[in-house]
Design a protein around this motif. Sequence first.
Motif, PDB file in Angstrom:
ATOM      1  N   CYS A 109     -16.570   1.839   1.826  1.00 46.33           N
ATOM      2  CA  CYS A 109     -17.079   2.375   0.729  1.00 46.33           C
ATOM      3  C   CYS A 109     -15.871   3.176  -0.109  1.00 46.33           C
ATOM      4  O   CYS A 109     -14.962   3.802   0.380  1.00 46.33           O
ATOM      5  CB  CYS A 109     -18.133   3.564   1.181  1.00 46.33           C
ATOM      6  N   GLY A 164     -10.884   9.291  -1.740  1.00 42.06           N
ATOM      7  CA  GLY A 164     -11.296  10.416  -2.484  1.00 42.06           C
ATOM      8  C   GLY A 164     -11.575  11.751  -1.534  1.00 42.06           C
ATOM      9  O   GLY A 164     -11.410  11.615  -0.318  1.00 42.06           O
ATOM     10  N   GLU A 194     -14.953  13.972   5.138  1.00 43.88           N
ATOM     11  CA  GLU A 194     -15.930  13.183   5.823  1.00 43.88           C
ATOM     12  C   GLU A 194     -15.473  12.459   6.890  1.00 43.88           C
ATOM     13  O   GLU A 194     -15.941  12.444   8.134  1.00 43.88           O
ATOM     14  CB  GLU A 194     -16.878  12.641   4.801  1.00 43.88           C
ATOM     15  N   GLN A 205      -5.656  10.078  -5.292  1.00 42.55           N
ATOM     16  CA  GLN A 205      -5.889   9.105  -3.809  1.00 42.55           C
ATOM     17  C   GLN A 205      -4.761   8.714  -3.125  1.00 42.55           C
ATOM     18  O   GLN A 205      -4.781   8.844  -1.931  1.00 42.55           O
ATOM     19  CB  GLN A 205      -6.580   8.210  -4.145  1.00 42.55           C
TER      20      GLN A 205
END
Length: 499
Positions: free
Chosen positions: A297, A377, A383, A400
């Motif tokens: 993603c 990101g 996460e 990034q």
Amino acid sequence: MDPNQQQQQLHVVFLPFLAQGHMIPITDMARLFARHGVKSTIITTPLNAPLFSGKIDRDAQLGLQIRTHVVEFPAAEAGLPEGCENLSRANESFEMVVTFYKSMELLRRPVEELLQQWRPDCLVADFPFHWASESARKLDIPRLYFNATGSFAMCLCECLNRHQPHKRVESDSEPFLLPGLPHEIRVTRGRIPGEFRPEVNDDDPSVKELRDLMLESEVTSYGVVVNSFYELEPGYPEHYKHEMGRKAWFIGPLSLSNKDDMKHKAERGDSAAAIDRHESCLRWLDSKEPNSVIYICFGSIPIPFNADQLREIAAALETLLSRQISFIWVVKKEEWLPEGFEERITEGGKGLVIRGWAPQVLILDHGAIGGFVTHCGWNSTLEGVCAGVPMVTWPLQAEQFLNEKLVTDVLKIGVGVGAEEWSIQERKIIVGREEIQSAITRVMVGEEAEEMRSRARKLKEIAVMANEEGGSSYFDMELLVQELTDLRDKRNNDGCSKS
Ligand SMILES: O=c1ccn([C@@H]2O[C@H](COP(=O)(O)OP(=O)(O)O[C@H]3O[C@H](CO)[C@@H](O)[C@H](O)[C@H]3O)[C@@H](O)[C@H]2O)c(=O)[nH]1
């Protein structure tokens, strides 16, 4: 709550930038403040509120002092199309992105009116609201600055700003040292954030002016709240505070504030979209072996990958299926995939393509996920860390490439896919199928993968501990609430002695 208590309660107003990468952590932050006894109010616009108000309303029903307040967004006055209230809708061109950033100025008047009316004790405002320090000063309250990235990237950016080493190299691919940092970090001009790249700044002086205003507001704010924890960026929180002279509190990873609440996790960033699909997604993951699925993603802002690049990703993923590595790939709704690809991989549940918004945190936390291909990101990076999974880093723009350095070179919990430079405007193949396959295989199987996974899992444990009572982030949060309370009491006392 009795009226006396209510009067004593600290009131903090949160002003997130209108982009998911900012609203998601600030919503979590406001909820964290509320759990520390603070009354939290989040200001946003009509089309952004539904993206997170579900979880805020649920918290309020549970008795937490938290609410969302909506102000109109004057898109037409800003020169934006009607309904363009989120950065993800404004990324059609560089000019549109700049217009969107500039439009944050139009929120100044309504926000200042609300502050006058509410007289809160603190304003936490995101970096594009450069005027917020001044607004807070008018009320004699502290403005806390939020940048949404970590201290590693902030220190590297400050180093570029102070020493300008990128101006002394001959080409975009020549590595140079960033001096004075806790580690020996080398980068190339092709990888540094856009604000340091001459081709982005030179044409339009107003872009540089805007950037300077934002930088200045970081320095003139009362302090900085950082979505990170001390142990994640070894030496950089200290560098940020002591060498760069910022007052800062490290209170993250904020995504952990969703703890084990499935509904909160599923709704992160887009209540309606993700809630619809989270159950089928989890069922699909339940049918897979532990660590056998790679999740791909590229964040919340649609990336204009061209068809050739998508074809390279698709080919790599199909080949990996034959090596028992399955995948979840998040693509834009309208993205074009090779003919028959979706049918082939959907058949027999081999792989999963999610069009639109995915329940990312829920997916990453599932035991079947063995790795994460990420654009680095900062929220996704955190996460990934919180899920304890190794990463394939594929940075595209902004800071990034700096976050990639932290993951691959400092923490050693990921490998780079081989993205060498900013690629957002150039619609070409950035990375070929062999490189993609090879990087994914390295984080999924074999000794190197196990070593990275083991380091990632340790880091996850440390992240969880940092947020628990006695942990570093918990401690910083308590210190921050205490400092805001002391400031409020001092203000009240000064007010009394003057009258
Ligand atoms: O289908 C999706 C896509 C994204 N997310 C969430 O959206 C957030 C995305 O944030 P991030 O990973 O930081 O990516 P961007 O949205 O691209 O973030 C912008 O803002 C970040 C914070 O400043 C910067 O680090 C990035 O470079 C910049 O592109 C994360 O919480 C994801 O979990 C989902 O839940 N589902």
